[in-house]
Design an enzyme around this catalytic site. Structure first.
Site, PDB file in Angstrom:
ATOM      1  CG  ASN A 136      -0.349  -0.136   2.516  1.00  0.00           C
ATOM      2  OD1 ASN A 136       0.727  -0.709   2.647  1.00  0.00           O
ATOM      3  ND2 ASN A 136      -0.994   0.380   3.545  1.00  0.00           N
ATOM      4  CD  GLU A 159       2.319  -0.301  10.645  1.00  0.00           C
ATOM      5  OE1 GLU A 159       1.150  -0.647  10.994  1.00  0.00           O
ATOM      6  OE2 GLU A 159       2.614   0.049   9.504  1.00  0.00           O
ATOM      7  CB  CYS A 165      -2.136   0.071   8.825  1.00  0.00           C
ATOM      8  SG  CYS A 165      -0.686   1.143   8.860  1.00  0.00           S
ATOM      9  CD  GLU A 189       8.426   0.696  10.986  1.00  0.00           C
ATOM     10  OE1 GLU A 189       9.206  -0.032  10.339  1.00  0.00           O
ATOM     11  OE2 GLU A 189       7.265   0.957  10.605  1.00  0.00           O
TER      12      GLU A 189
END
Length: 490
Positions: free
Chosen positions: A164, A263, A297, A471
């Site tokens: 994505n 993640e 997400c 991150e």
């Protein structure tokens, strides 16, 4: 291979590498098999890439392992300057990279430009962090010795990224890994591999030494990644993707006790209180829901709107969603591109059908478009019940599912009633309420009166089954470090 191009693309796709990138060399791989790459805007094949075998993957691990000592010993300033050059080259070529992302991913060109800017920023941020990886010196409470703490590169890192955000999800991992002195093997998604290979060539041009970054694509992801995770030379896994796959990878990594950054999925609540600035809430909703066409997400998944404002909010959101121009991602007029593939299109349609069968009311959209490509129009569904699949699964598409609530306690309980906890959005004019609710929400990130929270300078990550680690920010470089304590007497 069927190859079709559009006159709206300004570069020659044949210039983009399509072979494996290992030890600074482009190679077809041990197998003659190739992986087709589709244009979601047409459903047609536009290219193909090498299909790596387990042997290819282990060659990439070997290349990263061999390059590790020299890269770790490279002066932080030198590493910093190379990362800064990666940033500069990405900015210089942002138009080409954005078109490439739109071509293989389908996202609107404006979103693709935003992704390139965001992706490049990780190189600028971590070029600055590379020279600020400071340790500590303190005196033991007993006075017997000094406590010296160092942060050393963890070693070879396997990086697994989704389709994505094909540029940003890679640079968000590669930049801190390189800044810390690690080498890596990147395995991008087979739906969007071209961006990863184009960037690999850019890294080499920027001065990244051979073997420091290796890129492989494979249709046998499970077997290939498993083999790498069971190789003792690999010491880090950084994964972005679904919670389902993340669970499996954690099991694999447990066998060799590999450090994991995960993640994973999200089910973001978007909470609008009666006292919210309606226009700001609508703008925030459009960003939180429609960034990347909802294929993120961090996308707002469950809209909880307090009863006093629900009529006005529903009407304005429906008007805005219905007015979006749907079309090929690389068309300059497009505001909402196609979803990634046929499977995604069918899944989204099933979620909408389930919601309506349970009492939800479609205010706009609701049915896949009957045309080439994988198009689902921006959709608003009101009165979605809590037991609808769309309220419990990641939508990953341009669907806004609205429910109502009465009280603060009620909406917090509903928002937290999920295994996920990546991000939540809250809109209210009452700052005290906003901060109070933000503290009670079970999420790693909160957008308070904002529909966008992602920033390379901020720690990105979730709680519960939305992931492990962070991150971005200074936290991101520490994910690629081992902390060493030295007891010293002087």
């Amino acid at each position: 291979m069927t190859q079709t191009m559009t006159s709206q693309i300004s570069f020659d796709l044949k210039q983009v590498p399509t072979d494996l990138y290992i030890a600074g060399k482009w190679r077809p791989g041990a197998s003659a098999r190739r992986i087709d790459v589709l244009d979601p805007s047409t459903g047609l094949v536009i290219s193909d890439v090498a299909d790596a075998t387990i042997e290819d993957a282990l060659d990439a691990v070997q290349a990263a392992y061999d390059a590790g000592p020299a890269w770790a010993a490279t002066a932080p300033r030198k590493r910093s300057e190379i990362l800064r050059r990666c940033f500069e080259l990405m900015v210089e070529r942002k138009d080409m990279l954005a078109e490439l992302i739109s071509l293989e991913n389908g996202k609107a060109l404006s979103d693709a430009h935003g992704e390139v800017t965001y992706a490049a920023e990780f190189f600028r941020w971590f070029s600055e962090e590379a020279v600020r990886l400071n340790g500590e010196i303190s005196t033991a409470p007993s006075g017997a010795n000094k406590i010296v703490v160092q942060h050393q590169p963890i070693g070879v890192a396997v990086l697994v990224t989704p389709w994505n955000f094909p540029a940003a999800m890679a640079t968000r991992k590669i930049a801190p890994a390189l800044a810390a002195g690690c080498t890596c093997v990147l395995k991008p998604a087979t739906e969007t591999p071209l961006t990863a290979y184009a960037l690999a060539a850019l890294y080499a041009e920027a001065g990244v030494p051979d073997g420091v970054v290796n890129v492989i694509t494979t249709e046998r992801s499970g077997a290939v990644v498993s083999k790498m995770l069971h190789d003792p030379r690999v010491r880090k896994l950084s994964f972005t993707g679904s919670t389902e796959v993340g669970r499996k990878l954690l099991h694999e990594a447990a066998d060799t006790i590999i450090s994991c950054s995960m993640e994973l999925g999200g089910n973001a609540p978007f909470i609008v209180f009666d006292d919210a600035d309606l226009d700001a809430a609508i703008e925030g909703a459009m960003v939180a829901k429609m960034r990347n066409g909802g294929e993120a997400c961090t996308a707002a998944n469950r809209f909880y709107v307090q009863t006093g404002i629900v009529e006005a909010f529903s009407q304005k959101l429906t008007e805005r969603m219905a007015a979006l121009t749907v079309g090929a991602g690389y068309s300059k007029s497009t505001q909402c591109g196609p979803v990634i593939n046929r499977k995604a299109l069918d899944r989204i349609g099933g979620l909408v059908t389930d919601a309506t069968e349970r009492g939800g009311k479609v205010l706009t959209g609701g049915t896949a478009l009957d045309q080439d490509g994988f198009y689902f129009p921006p959709t608003v569904i009101r009165d979605v019940p809590a037991d609808a699949a769309i309220a419990n699964e990641e939508i990953f598409g341009p669907i806004a599912a609205l429910s109502t609530f009465e009280s603060e306690d009620e909406v917090i309980a509903a928002a937290n009633n999920t295994e996920y906890g990546l991000i939540a959005y809250v809109f209210t004019r009452d700052l005290g309420r906003g901060l109070r609710v933000a503290e009670r929400l079970e999420a790693g990130m909160i957008g308070l009166n904002r529909g966008l929270a992602s920033d390379p300078a901020a720690p990105f990550g979730g709680v519960k089954q939305s992931g492990l680690g962070r991150e971005g920010a200074h936290h991101g470089i520490l994910e690629f470090c081992e902390t060493k304590y030295i007891a010293v007497t002087w």
